[in-house]
Design an enzyme around this catalytic site. Structure first.
Site, short mmCIF file in Angstrom:
data_model
loop_
_atom_site.label_atom_id
_atom_site.label_comp_id
_atom_site.label_asym_id
_atom_site.label_seq_id
_atom_site.Cartn_x
_atom_site.Cartn_y
_atom_site.Cartn_z
N ARG A 89 70.22 -6.81 -35.49
CA ARG A 89 70.96 -6.15 -34.42
C ARG A 89 70.01 -5.71 -33.31
NH1 ARG A 89 71.78 -1.20 -32.83
NH2 ARG A 89 70.97 -0.20 -34.71
N ALA A 110 75.04 -1.63 -31.15
CA ALA A 110 75.95 -0.95 -32.07
C ALA A 110 76.97 -0.14 -31.28
CB ALA A 110 75.18 -0.04 -33.03
N HIS A 163 63.21 -0.64 -40.88
CA HIS A 163 62.17 -0.31 -39.92
C HIS A 163 60.99 0.28 -40.70
CE1 HIS A 163 60.07 1.22 -36.50
NE2 HIS A 163 60.88 0.56 -35.72
N ARG A 217 58.36 -6.63 -39.29
CA ARG A 217 58.90 -5.42 -39.93
C ARG A 217 59.00 -5.54 -41.44
NH1 ARG A 217 63.91 -3.34 -36.09
NH2 ARG A 217 62.60 -2.65 -34.39
N ASP A 222 81.77 2.66 -48.69
CA ASP A 222 83.11 2.79 -49.29
C ASP A 222 84.10 1.80 -48.68
OD1 ASP A 222 81.79 5.10 -49.99
OD2 ASP A 222 83.49 6.43 -49.64
N THR A 244 77.01 7.30 -35.87
CA THR A 244 77.08 7.21 -34.41
C THR A 244 76.34 8.36 -33.74
OG1 THR A 244 79.20 6.08 -34.59
CG2 THR A 244 78.67 7.05 -32.45
N HIS A 272 67.91 0.72 -41.78
CA HIS A 272 68.35 1.20 -40.48
C HIS A 272 69.79 0.80 -40.15
CE1 HIS A 272 67.89 2.95 -36.63
NE2 HIS A 272 67.93 1.82 -35.96
N HIS A 273 70.16 -0.44 -40.43
CA HIS A 273 71.51 -0.90 -40.06
C HIS A 273 71.94 -2.02 -41.01
CE1 HIS A 273 74.77 -1.48 -37.03
NE2 HIS A 273 74.78 -2.72 -37.51
N GLY A 331 71.16 -0.89 -28.93
CA GLY A 331 72.18 -0.72 -27.89
C GLY A 331 73.45 -1.50 -28.16
N GLY A 375 69.39 5.30 -28.25
CA GLY A 375 69.11 4.45 -27.08
C GLY A 375 70.18 4.42 -26.02
N THR A 407 58.53 4.26 -32.66
CA THR A 407 58.66 2.95 -32.05
C THR A 407 57.47 2.04 -32.40
OG1 THR A 407 58.71 1.74 -29.96
CG2 THR A 407 57.71 3.91 -29.90
#
Ligand code: ADP
Length: 450
Positions: free
Chosen positions: A422, A427, A243, A280, A222, A44, A382-383, A425, A49, A255
């Site tokens: 995703r 997340a 990314h 990507r 985990d 976090t 990235h996510h 903004g 963004g 970017t």
């Protein structure tokens, strides 16, 4: 020695700290956070963004018209229609209150921007466009301290303990002193994603072998493994966002606009190797086939002047610059003659509009205006969109959709909200909205089963 609590929150990132604080605000007396790292913040704290939200007080004040339906529709379109629509609706409908909540507890979501895939200014962020993650983590830390919520740092959750009815009975944890159990009535699992666990990434997405990560070290999945052992179902595990242009030593992401506005990619030999405007996944795979699996993002003064985002990278000193291509090549350890040849060929391609080498259609710059710039880059995870299966009240579900009594989850550890991709903004909206819902559900459960 063993301990006792009403609610154990696993993970001190945005979702976990939100859940703990909300539970305390609800009147819960005995909430504890266990965090395996030496500090709170998780992924976090890296969020830059903002937080997407619709029909908010901030938008009203700034005369921005928005609707929850538009936020829902654009999130699902961006997620390739693979999102769980109920979860999206819940996130969106809780988003305006999430903005007010953060502002009420001393945070700053007073400005608006816009993220890719959204047609309205709904990216809520601090004044001056400052990064959102550090603000949220600082605000949550301050409030958690004020409410005297214990945060056990350097403490790793090892096992979710169930009783003979398969309901939550406790959490086995380990710290420097050894292992012990915190007996509890409810668990909020908020241990984040698995973007820093490359074995786990490759297990679910073999094509991502060799990728670096933008994630913090503790993002090892985990929570997902613990939940699976406690009978939870998992969803969307293979949906992992990468990314292609991330600076390897700092994990700063360039970017896509740099390529969009005219930048190219060259390898260590000073040669182009791909149509830079491919998707990507395709560009990422091509970079991995190059020597040392790295690339350089190249642009000129014309591109820099078009794109203010570049100033951040310059300030971070992750970009090399020079007056000539040859000089730039020397600075990045690439053969000067080969690189100069590549630049000359590309200028001609851009001038003629035909890229006979790689078929690139849009070449907005001829890349012939000094100075010349280069940023080292490689693809990175990235996510992780997938994770523990939950319903709209954050109950952790088994494969048959039955809830595991006392077990709740929120944030990147869960799956379903973001579908196949995703939106930037979302997340932050996810962790605040579902962190609060998980707390409300856990408090209700504790009251009913106390
Ligand atoms: P989210 O955005 O969903 O809150 P974060 O990555 O910000 O996710 O936070 C998750 C937190 O959980 C991180 O701080 C991470 O170190 C912590 N964590 C991960 N696994 C464990 C574990 N086994 N025990 C305790 N904390 C954990």
């Amino acid at each position: 020695t063993d301990k006792e609590a009403d609610i154990v929150v696993i993970g001190g990132g945005g979702a976990g700290m939100t859940a703990a604080l909300q539970a305390s605000q609800n009147g819960a007396k005995n909430v504890v956070i266990v965090e395996k790292m030496p500090q709170t913040g998780g992924n976090t704290v890296y969020a830059t963004g903002g937080l997407n939200a619709s029909e908010t007080s901030v938008q009203k004040k700034l005369n921005v018209k928005d609707s929850n339906q538009s936020f829902i529709d654009e999130t699902i379109a961006g997620g390739k229609k693979l999102n769980n629509p109920e979860l999206v609706k819940t996130m969106v409908e809780g988003s305006a209150a999430a903005v007010d909540w953060i502002n009420q507890i001393g945070g700053d979501l007073s400005e608006l921007g816009r993220s890719g895939g959204m047609s309205v200014d709904r990216l809520h962020r601090p004044k001056g466009g400052a990064a959102v993650g550090p603000m949220i983590v600082k605000t949550l830390n301050e409030n958690i301290e004020k409410e005297n919520i214990p945060v056990l740092l350097n403490t790793t959750a090892k096992e979710i303990v169930l009783n003979d009815k398969n309901a939550i009975a406790g959490v086995k944890v380990a710290d420097a002193s050894g292992e012990y159990t915190i007996k509890c009535k409810a668990v909020v699992l908020a241990a984040g994603g698995f973007g820093a666990n490359s074995d786990m990434v490759v297990k679910y997405a073999p094509n991502l072998k060799g990728f670096g990560t933008t994630n913090h070290k503790g993002a090892t999945g985990d929570g997902i493994i613990l939940a699976e052992k406690a009978n939870a179902a998992l969803v969307d595990m293979e949906k992992i966002q990468t990314h292609p242009t991330v600076e390897p030593s700092t994990s700063v992401m360039y970017t896509e606009g740099v390529r969009g506005d005219g930048g190219i990619l060259v390898n260590k030999e000073g040669k182009r190797f791909i149509n830079e405007l491919e998707t990507r996944d395709v560009v990422s795979a091509a970079i991995l086939e190059q020597p040392e699996a790295i690339s350089f993002l190249i642009f000129d003064q014309a591109v820099r002047e078009k794109l203010s985002a570049i100033e951040k990278y310059i300030n971070l000193k992750i970009i090399e610059e020079a007056e000539t291509p040859e000089e730039l090549a020397k600075k990045i350890g690439v053969d000067p003659a080969a690189f100069a040849e590549t630049m000359k060929a590309y200028s001609q391609a851009a001038a003629s509009g035909v890229d006979k080498d790689f078929g690139r259609k849009e070449m907005k710059s001829k890349l012939d205006k000094p100075k010349y710039y280069a940023g080292k880059c490689a693809p990175a995870i990235h996510h992780t969109m997938g994770g523990v299966k939950i319903n709209t009240v954050c109950e952790v579900l088994k494969a048959d959709n039955a809830a595991i009594p006392g077990f709740f989850a929120a944030g990147e550890v869960t799956g379903g909200v973001h579908g196949g991709n995703r939106i930037g903004g979302n997340a932050m909206a996810d962790i605040i909205v579902f962190g609060r819902i998980a707390a409300n559900s856990a408090c209700k459960y504790v009251e009913a089963n106390g």
